[in-house]
Design a protein around this motif. Structure first.
Motif, PDB file in Angstrom:
ATOM      1  N   SER A   1       0.823  -1.205   0.000  1.00  0.00           N
ATOM      2  CA  SER A   1       0.000   0.000   0.000  1.00  0.00           C
ATOM      3  C   SER A   1       0.862   1.262   0.000  1.00  0.00           C
ATOM      4  CB  SER A   1      -0.929   0.005   1.209  1.00  0.00           C
ATOM      5  OG  SER A   1      -0.179   0.121   2.408  1.00  0.00           O
ATOM      6  N   ILE A   2       0.274   2.320  -0.500  1.00  0.00           N
ATOM      7  CA  ILE A   2       0.999   3.591  -0.560  1.00  0.00           C
ATOM      8  C   ILE A   2       1.304   4.101   0.834  1.00  0.00           C
ATOM      9  CG2 ILE A   2       0.785   6.011  -1.251  1.00  0.00           C
ATOM     10  CD1 ILE A   2      -0.677   5.154  -3.701  1.00  0.00           C
ATOM     11  N   MET A   3       0.373   3.947   1.773  1.00  0.00           N
ATOM     12  CA  MET A   3       0.605   4.432   3.133  1.00  0.00           C
ATOM     13  C   MET A   3       1.779   3.710   3.787  1.00  0.00           C
ATOM     14  SD  MET A   3      -1.273   6.947   3.718  1.00  0.00           S
ATOM     15  CE  MET A   3      -0.772   7.062   5.425  1.00  0.00           C
ATOM     16  N   LEU A   4       1.895   2.407   3.556  1.00  0.00           N
ATOM     17  CA  LEU A   4       3.028   1.664   4.116  1.00  0.00           C
ATOM     18  C   LEU A   4       4.333   2.152   3.505  1.00  0.00           C
ATOM     19  CD1 LEU A   4       4.181  -0.616   5.843  1.00  0.00           C
ATOM     20  CD2 LEU A   4       3.690  -2.199   3.958  1.00  0.00           C
ATOM     21  N   VAL A   5       4.341   2.356   2.197  1.00  0.00           N
ATOM     22  CA  VAL A   5       5.558   2.839   1.537  1.00  0.00           C
ATOM     23  C   VAL A   5       5.920   4.231   2.045  1.00  0.00           C
ATOM     24  CG1 VAL A   5       6.569   3.454  -0.683  1.00  0.00           C
ATOM     25  CG2 VAL A   5       5.111   1.442  -0.508  1.00  0.00           C
ATOM     26  N   LEU A   6       4.938   5.105   2.187  1.00  0.00           N
ATOM     27  CA  LEU A   6       5.206   6.445   2.705  1.00  0.00           C
ATOM     28  C   LEU A   6       5.763   6.400   4.114  1.00  0.00           C
ATOM     29  CD1 LEU A   6       2.112   8.507   1.452  1.00  0.00           C
ATOM     30  CD2 LEU A   6       4.475   8.735   0.703  1.00  0.00           C
ATOM     31  N   THR A   7       5.208   5.524   4.935  1.00  0.00           N
ATOM     32  CA  THR A   7       5.700   5.404   6.315  1.00  0.00           C
ATOM     33  C   THR A   7       7.156   4.951   6.342  1.00  0.00           C
ATOM     34  OG1 THR A   7       3.453   4.842   7.065  1.00  0.00           O
ATOM     35  CG2 THR A   7       5.287   4.297   8.540  1.00  0.00           C
ATOM     36  N   ILE A   8       7.490   3.972   5.511  1.00  0.00           N
ATOM     37  CA  ILE A   8       8.874   3.487   5.476  1.00  0.00           C
ATOM     38  C   ILE A   8       9.815   4.564   4.952  1.00  0.00           C
ATOM     39  CG2 ILE A   8      10.401   1.782   4.407  1.00  0.00           C
ATOM     40  CD1 ILE A   8       8.062  -0.158   4.397  1.00  0.00           C
ATOM     41  N   VAL A   9       9.397   5.281   3.919  1.00  0.00           N
ATOM     42  CA  VAL A   9      10.255   6.325   3.345  1.00  0.00           C
ATOM     43  C   VAL A   9      10.490   7.439   4.358  1.00  0.00           C
ATOM     44  CG1 VAL A   9      10.353   8.130   1.583  1.00  0.00           C
ATOM     45  CG2 VAL A   9       9.658   5.816   0.959  1.00  0.00           C
TER      46      VAL A   9
ATOM     47  N   LEU B   1       5.986  -3.758  -7.156  1.00  0.00           N
ATOM     48  CA  LEU B   1       7.198  -3.205  -7.760  1.00  0.00           C
ATOM     49  C   LEU B   1       7.407  -1.750  -7.348  1.00  0.00           C
ATOM     50  CD1 LEU B   1       6.955  -4.684 -11.370  1.00  0.00           C
ATOM     51  CD2 LEU B   1       8.497  -5.393  -9.536  1.00  0.00           C
ATOM     52  N   ARG B   2       6.316  -0.988  -7.322  1.00  0.00           N
ATOM     53  CA  ARG B   2       6.409   0.419  -6.927  1.00  0.00           C
ATOM     54  C   ARG B   2       6.947   0.562  -5.508  1.00  0.00           C
ATOM     55  NH1 ARG B   2       0.716   2.824  -6.492  1.00  0.00           N
ATOM     56  NH2 ARG B   2       0.765   1.417  -4.702  1.00  0.00           N
ATOM     57  N   GLY B   3       6.465  -0.264  -4.598  1.00  0.00           N
ATOM     58  CA  GLY B   3       6.913  -0.178  -3.218  1.00  0.00           C
ATOM     59  C   GLY B   3       8.383  -0.500  -3.061  1.00  0.00           C
ATOM     60  N   TRP B   4       8.820  -1.599  -3.688  1.00  0.00           N
ATOM     61  CA  TRP B   4      10.230  -2.000  -3.523  1.00  0.00           C
ATOM     62  C   TRP B   4      11.169  -1.023  -4.212  1.00  0.00           C
ATOM     63  CZ3 TRP B   4      11.158  -4.842   0.325  1.00  0.00           C
ATOM     64  CH2 TRP B   4      10.294  -5.869   0.707  1.00  0.00           C
ATOM     65  N   VAL B   5      10.789  -0.523  -5.379  1.00  0.00           N
ATOM     66  CA  VAL B   5      11.642   0.454  -6.068  1.00  0.00           C
ATOM     67  C   VAL B   5      11.745   1.742  -5.255  1.00  0.00           C
ATOM     68  CG1 VAL B   5      11.815   1.922  -8.111  1.00  0.00           C
ATOM     69  CG2 VAL B   5      11.252  -0.494  -8.369  1.00  0.00           C
ATOM     70  N   THR B   6      10.637   2.187  -4.698  1.00  0.00           N
ATOM     71  CA  THR B   6      10.648   3.414  -3.897  1.00  0.00           C
ATOM     72  C   THR B   6      11.504   3.257  -2.659  1.00  0.00           C
ATOM     73  OG1 THR B   6       8.403   3.937  -4.684  1.00  0.00           O
ATOM     74  CG2 THR B   6       9.189   5.093  -2.729  1.00  0.00           C
ATOM     75  N   ILE B   7      11.367   2.132  -1.971  1.00  0.00           N
ATOM     76  CA  ILE B   7      12.167   1.901  -0.760  1.00  0.00           C
ATOM     77  C   ILE B   7      13.646   1.784  -1.105  1.00  0.00           C
ATOM     78  CG2 ILE B   7      12.583   0.267   1.114  1.00  0.00           C
ATOM     79  CD1 ILE B   7       9.577  -0.349   1.071  1.00  0.00           C
ATOM     80  N   ALA B   8      13.947   1.080  -2.213  1.00  0.00           N
ATOM     81  CA  ALA B   8      15.353   0.955  -2.620  1.00  0.00           C
ATOM     82  C   ALA B   8      15.947   2.314  -2.963  1.00  0.00           C
ATOM     83  CB  ALA B   8      15.455   0.011  -3.822  1.00  0.00           C
TER      84      ALA B   8
END
Length: 495
Positions: A2-10, A164-171
Motif C-alpha cells: 500500500s501507498i501508506m506503508l511505503v510512505l511510512t517506510i520512506v 514493484l512500486r513499493g520496492w523500487v521506492t524503498i530501494a
C-alpha cells in the motif's frame, strides 16, 4: 504494498537519515576540534547536514512514487478501455466511461474476496454480483460478463504494479540515505542545498495553486464550447426561459430552453437581500467590538459571533425550511387576514438566512480593518473635542472605508456561490420576478440539478452545467478583482 506503508517506510528512512547525517556532522566537528583542526570553520551547521540527508532520502523516492502511481492508473484505464472496446464496441448502447466505471467498481469489490473465492470465481456478471452482495458490495445491475475477466486482470496488474512500486521506492530511499551519509563533510554547502530545496518547494506550491486554477477553467471551458456548439450563445445569455427538457437523443426539439437570465436574476436577487441584512448587522457589530466593547466583553462576543461561520450551510437550510419559512408564511397570513402573501420558500426566506450566515464574515473582516486604523487618529479627534460617535463617523469609518468596501465585495462573492440554503429556502423554480415573497433559484442550484445522477456529458442538458459554472466563475472573479482594485486604490498607509 500500500501507498501508506511505503510512505511510512520512506519517512522513517528520512528521519533516520536526518539523525545519522547530523550525528556524523557533529562527530566530524568534534574530531576536528580534538586534533587541532577546528580552526577551519565548517560551512553549515550539523542540522543542515541532517536535513540534506533527509531530502536526498525522501524527495527522489516520493517523486518516483507519485509518477509511478499516476502512470500505473493511466495504463490500467487505457488497457481496460481497449479490452472493453474490443468486446463491447459493436454494441449500440456501449458507453466507454460508464463501462469503465463498472469495471472499477467490480475490481474494487473483488479485492474483498480471499484467494480460495477468487479461484472459484463465477464467470458471469450476475453470479459475481450476487456473490459480492453477500460481502456488502453493491454493483450495477446491467453489467456484461466480459467485465469479470477484465476486472480480474485489472487487480492482478494493479497488485504487481503496487509491489514493484513499493520496492523500487524503498530501494531508492535507501540509496539516497547512503549517498547523503557518504557526502557529509565540513566543506559541503549543505545549508545552501537545503535552502535551495525549500525555495523550489515554495515555487512548486505556488505553481500548483496557479495550475489548479487554470485546470479548473479549462475543464469547464472545453465542455462549455461543446455546449455552445449545440445551443447558440445568444439563446443562453439572453434567454428568459429555463426549461432544459431531457428528451431522447435525436428527438425533435430535444434541447429545450436554456435561458440564463432567470438564474442570474435569482442569484443576484438573493445575494442582494442577504447583503441588505448582513451588512448593517455585521458592520455595527464590528464597530461595537472595536470601539465600545471592553477587552473582556470582546473576548466573549467575538468568538460567539464567529461560531456562526462554523455552522454547515445545510444546517442553515434546515433552519430556513422548518423555522424561518413557515414563520414568515404564517406572519403574512395573520397580517393579511387570509392566505399569506409570503411563500415558505421565497427570496426573502433564503436572503434572511443567508444574511445570518454572512454576519460573521462582515463583522470579522470589518473589525480587523477598523482595528488597524492608528490610535493616533482617534486620540487626535478626541483631543479636538469630538465625541466618540463623531470620531467613528468622521475619522475612523472614512479611514477604514476602502477596506470595508473590499470586505463587503468579498462577502458578496461568498453569497453568490451558496447552494444548500437556496435549495431548501428558495426552491428550485427558475422564476423571473421582482417580488421577494415568491420563489426563485440560483445558478449553483441548477448546476447541481443538471449533474445529479449517472449522466453522460454528451447532451446539452448536462453540458449546460459547465456553461453555468464558468459563468459563475467569471462573475465571482470579477467581483474579487474589483474588491482588490478598490482596496489598493484607496488604501491608506499609516505608520
Amino acid at each position: 504494498m500500500s501507498i501508506m506503508l511505503v510512505l511510512t517506510i520512506v519517512v522513517a528512512l528520512g528521519l533516520a537519515g536526518f539523525f545519522v547525517g547530523r550525528g556524523k556532522a557533529i562527530a566530524q566537528l568534534n574530531a576536528g576540534a580534538d586534533t587541532g583542526e577546528g580552526k577551519t570553520r565548517p560551512h553549515s551547521r550539523p542540522h543542515y547536514h541532517g536535513w540534506w540527508a533527509f531530502s536526498l532520502t525522501v524527495l527522489p523516492a516520493l517523486i518516483v512514487l507519485v509518477i509511478w502511481s499516476v502512470s500505473a492508473d493511466i495504463y490500467l484505464e487505457q488497457s481496460a478501455k481497449s479490452q472493453l472496446h474490443d468486446s463491447l464496441g459493436h454494441s449500440e448502447n456501449y458507453s466507454e466511461s460508464l463501462s469503465l466505471g463498472m469495471v472499477k467498481s467490480l475490481a474494487g469489490g473483488l479485492k474483498r474476496l480471499d484467494a480460495r473465492e477468487l479461484e472459484t470465481l463465477p464467470q458471469t456478471y450476475a453470479d459475481v454480483r450476487r456473490l459480492l452482495a453477500g460481502k456488502g458490495v453493491a454493483l450495477a445491475t446491467e453489467g456484461q460478463d466480459v467485465m469479470v475477466p477484465i476486472a480480474v486482470k485489472w487487480n492482478k496488474a494493479d497488485e504487481l504494479s503496487s509491489g514493484l512500486r513499493g520496492w523500487v521506492t524503498i530501494a531508492l530511499a535507501l540509496a539516497g540515505l547512503i549517498f547523503g551519509w557518504m557526502t557529509i563533510s565540513p566543506s559541503v554547502r549543505a545549508r545552501n542545498n537545503v535552502e535551495r530545496i525549500v525555495l523550489w518547494g515554495l515555487i512548486a506550491a505556488s505553481t500548483i495553486a496557479i495550475l489548479t486554477t487554470v485546470g479548473i477553467v479549462f475543464s469547464m471551458l472545453f465542455q462549455t464550447i461543446n455546449f455552445f456548439s449545440a445551443v447558440p450563445p445568444a439563446e443562453f445569455f439572453f434567454g428568459t426561459v429555463w426549461d432544459p427538457r431531457f428528451a431522447a437523443a435525436g428527438a425533435a426539439d430535444s434541447h429545450g430552453q436554456f435561458g440564463l437570465i432567470p438564474l442570474l436574476a435569482g442569484t443576484l436577487y438573493i445575494a442582494l437581500v442577504a447583503m441588505i441584512f448582513a451588512v448593517p448587522v455585521g458592520l455595527f457589530a464590528a464597530i461595537y467590538m472595536s470601539e465600545y466593547a471592553g477587552p473582556k466583553t470582546r473576548a466573549v462576543i467575538k468568538p460567539l459571533l464567529e461560531v456562526l461561520a462554523g455552522i454547515p450551510t445545510i444546517v442553515y437550510g434546515f433552519f430556513a425550511l422548518v423555522a424561518v419559512g413557515p414563520f414568515l408564511r404564517d406572519l403574512s397570513a395573520a397580517l393579511s387576514g387570509g392566505q399569506g402573501f409570503i411563500m415558505a420558500q421565497s427570496v426573502l426566506t433564503a436572503g434572511l438566512v443567508m444574511g445570518v450566515m454572512l454576519i460573521p464574515f462582515v463583522s470579522s473582516l470589518s473589525d480587523d480593518i477598523i482595528t488597524a486604523v492608528p490610535r493616533s487618529l482617534r486620540d487626535g479627534s478626541l483631543g479636538l473635542g469630538a465625541t466618540r460617535s463623531e470620531t467613528i463617523k468622521r475619522v475612523i469609518l472614512p479611514a477604514a472605508l476602502p477596506g470595508i468596501v473590499g470586505a463587503l465585495l468579498l462577502t458578496a462573492s461568498r453569497a453568490i456561490g451558496e447552494t444548500m440554503i437556496v435549495v431548501l429556502a428558495a426552491g428550485v423554480a427558475a422564476n423571473l420576478t421582482i417580488n421577494p415573497f415568491e420563489a426563485m433559484t440560483t445558478i449553483t442550484v441548477k448546476i447541481v440539478n443538471q449533474l445529479t445522477g449517472d449522466l453522460e456529458f454528451n447532451s446539452p442538458q448536462t453540458l449546460v452545467a459547465f456553461a453555468l459554472g464558468i459563468t459563475l466563475f467569471f462573475l465571482t472573479l470579477l467581483m474579487n478583482i474589483f474588491a482588490l482594485y478598490i482596496v489598493r486604490k484607496y488604501r491608506e498607509q499609516y505608520e
